[in-house]
Design a protein around this motif. Structure first.
Motif, PDB file in Angstrom:
ATOM      1  N   ASP A  31       0.756  -1.347   0.006  1.00  0.00           N
ATOM      2  CA  ASP A  31       0.184  -0.134   0.111  1.00  0.00           C
ATOM      3  C   ASP A  31       0.954   1.199  -0.188  1.00  0.00           C
ATOM      4  O   ASP A  31       0.425   2.319  -0.617  1.00  0.00           O
ATOM      5  CB  ASP A  31      -0.841   0.198   1.075  1.00  0.00           C
ATOM      6  N   LEU A  34       1.762   2.365  -3.648  1.00  0.00           N
ATOM      7  CA  LEU A  34       0.636   2.332  -4.675  1.00  0.00           C
ATOM      8  C   LEU A  34       0.930   3.880  -5.263  1.00  0.00           C
ATOM      9  O   LEU A  34       0.358   3.886  -6.631  1.00  0.00           O
ATOM     10  CB  LEU A  34      -0.507   2.252  -4.294  1.00  0.00           C
ATOM     11  N   GLN A  41       6.380   0.049  -8.308  1.00  0.00           N
ATOM     12  CA  GLN A  41       5.399  -0.800  -8.002  1.00  0.00           C
ATOM     13  C   GLN A  41       5.681  -2.354  -8.274  1.00  0.00           C
ATOM     14  O   GLN A  41       5.497  -3.329  -7.724  1.00  0.00           O
ATOM     15  CB  GLN A  41       3.894  -0.552  -8.782  1.00  0.00           C
ATOM     16  N   THR A  45       6.305  -5.152  -5.658  1.00  0.00           N
ATOM     17  CA  THR A  45       5.448  -6.503  -5.924  1.00  0.00           C
ATOM     18  C   THR A  45       6.268  -7.925  -6.100  1.00  0.00           C
ATOM     19  O   THR A  45       6.035  -8.690  -5.452  1.00  0.00           O
ATOM     20  CB  THR A  45       4.792  -6.311  -7.311  1.00  0.00           C
ATOM     21  N   GLU A 107      -5.268   2.874  -8.649  1.00  0.00           N
ATOM     22  CA  GLU A 107      -4.088   3.166  -8.338  1.00  0.00           C
ATOM     23  C   GLU A 107      -3.025   2.076  -8.790  1.00  0.00           C
ATOM     24  O   GLU A 107      -1.660   2.282  -8.767  1.00  0.00           O
ATOM     25  CB  GLU A 107      -3.678   3.836  -6.896  1.00  0.00           C
ATOM     26  N   LEU A 108      -3.560   1.122  -8.994  1.00  0.00           N
ATOM     27  CA  LEU A 108      -2.712  -0.317  -9.276  1.00  0.00           C
ATOM     28  C   LEU A 108      -2.144  -0.132 -10.671  1.00  0.00           C
ATOM     29  O   LEU A 108      -2.856  -0.103 -11.602  1.00  0.00           O
ATOM     30  CB  LEU A 108      -3.381  -1.437  -9.140  1.00  0.00           C
TER      31      LEU A 108
END
Length: 119
Positions: A31, A34, A41, A45, A107-108
């Motif tokens: 979070d 993001l 990102q 991840t 936002e992803l």
């Protein structure tokens, strides 16, 4: 053979293990990451993926296949690949598909699904 499910709620499991194969649910950045670009990102991840793989008794050298979802493949493919290429050890490239998709939250930018062999 038994199926092992880890980090399970009513909807999904983050890890499923069956016959020495590890299946990870789609993973996204933490979070706190993001608001960042696709490269960051992706990095976040992949950090989450490494933790889950370790918990399942394997690592990134045992990845069999990966599906990468990008919110905007034209804008983010190169940035994501730059991080991916640095992260993946030489000689361990899995089968891979990268597609553009509308992700679950606006936002992803990146979501990654992994299938790996156990060590």
């Amino acid at each position: 053979m038994a199926i092992q499910r880890l980090h399970t709620n009513h909807r999904m499991s983050q890890i499923v293990i069956h016959q020495n194969t590890v299946y990870l649910a789609g993973q996204v950045a933490a979070d706190d990451d993001l608001a960042k670009d696709a490269a960051e990102q992706t990095r976040s991840t992949l950090t989450e993926i490494e933790k889950l793989l370790a918990e399942a008794g394997t690592d990134k050298t045992k990845i069999l296949s990966v599906t990468i979802y990008l919110k905007d493949i034209d804008a983010d493919f190169e940035a994501m690949n730059g991080v991916w290429d640095q992260w993946l050890p030489a000689g361990t490239a899995p089968a891979r598909a990268t597609v553009e998709a509308k992700l679950a939250r606006p936002e992803l930018l990146v979501e990654i699904i992994i299938v790996a062999a156990q060590k």
